[in-house]
Design a protein around this motif. Sequence first.
Motif, short mmCIF file in Angstrom:
data_model
loop_
_atom_site.label_atom_id
_atom_site.label_comp_id
_atom_site.label_asym_id
_atom_site.label_seq_id
_atom_site.Cartn_x
_atom_site.Cartn_y
_atom_site.Cartn_z
N LEU A 1 0.82 -1.21 0.00
CA LEU A 1 0.00 0.00 0.00
C LEU A 1 0.85 1.26 0.00
O LEU A 1 0.43 2.31 -0.52
CB LEU A 1 -0.93 0.01 1.21
N TYR B 1 2.63 1.20 -3.84
CA TYR B 1 1.81 1.04 -5.05
C TYR B 1 1.31 2.39 -5.54
O TYR B 1 0.84 3.24 -4.77
CB TYR B 1 0.61 0.14 -4.75
N TRP C 1 -6.84 -0.41 -1.33
CA TRP C 1 -6.22 0.86 -1.75
C TRP C 1 -7.31 1.90 -2.06
O TRP C 1 -7.22 3.05 -1.61
CB TRP C 1 -5.36 0.61 -2.98
#
Length: 332
Positions: free
Chosen positions: A182, A185, A301
């Motif tokens: 997380l 990305y 996300w």
Amino acid sequence: MRAPDDRADLELTVTAGDGAQRTERYDVKHFTVLKPSTVHGMPHAAGPVLVVTRRVSPDSVEALRVGGHSWVSLHPLPSGLRGELRIGDQLLELKPAPALHAEAGPSPGPGRPGTSTAQVMQELLWRGTVTQSELTSATGLSQARVSQVLNKLAKQPWLTAAGGRPVRWRVTNVNDLVDHWLTIYRPTKSVATFWYSLESLQNQVQAAIRSVGPSAWVSGGMAADALVPWSVPQSALIYTSSMQDLSRSGLVPSQVGEASLQLVITQDLAVPPSDSAKRVIKALSSTEPAFPVADPLVVLWDLDRSRDVDAHQSAQRFREALLGHLEADHAS
């Protein structure tokens, strides 16, 4: 030949590779087949024009370029080009999606993982213990590329290599792996369109998926609610690999702040769930989801960034359920 009474405003938001966003509002014009004479005969518009058509010829595209218009076609040109979006001084070409397991492109720059790194990390998380050969088979990447990624990830405290032949890579802390993914990305370049309807979100999603076809994945609150019910989503987010016009599905183009559904056109290989991710999705849900769900990490996300009320609490619940399942599954 133009479909009667079939024009509307459409707001597009493009996310660049560095995360920067640009938004443009278009006067949308629909055609079944677009000819150069039709383009030349279009009345002057005060702002940018987006032409949506089923088929287009190279001559028609040239006429559109001369006029400075954006365009999208259901059927691509012989070159594979499906459209061109003009957003300010930028030109975005729309091309067919690559194969889901295509090799990663150029390095995305410092501080951000390449597509292959994200894929390998996702597969490590879903499997828990896996060999390099199994990662190669699951991701479609080359043995050499998977080896490079594993050598970099081996420095992380949440991953260890067990001895023997072949070497088995084992995730020792799923929470830390999720945190790492997380943190690093970043979605690849995308185009977002925004839509509104008075129908329930469930009906809106179903209508959009029927229009988009098999290359559609629901994310964010709607996906989390389908797997780990907690709060009532106020908006829907759908990923797809090609530009779609949802006005024929009963939705109306909308501005960002008023939209009930967001359609994101992207080639991001992190979005479609792998076979391993699909097994996790099935295990999380007590019943079969009514729509295809994006990779659970992508769902998390998007939840973390959602503007929906209670989205933060929903993300916490979803994460707890996901980690709880993975820890139990890896221990078995």
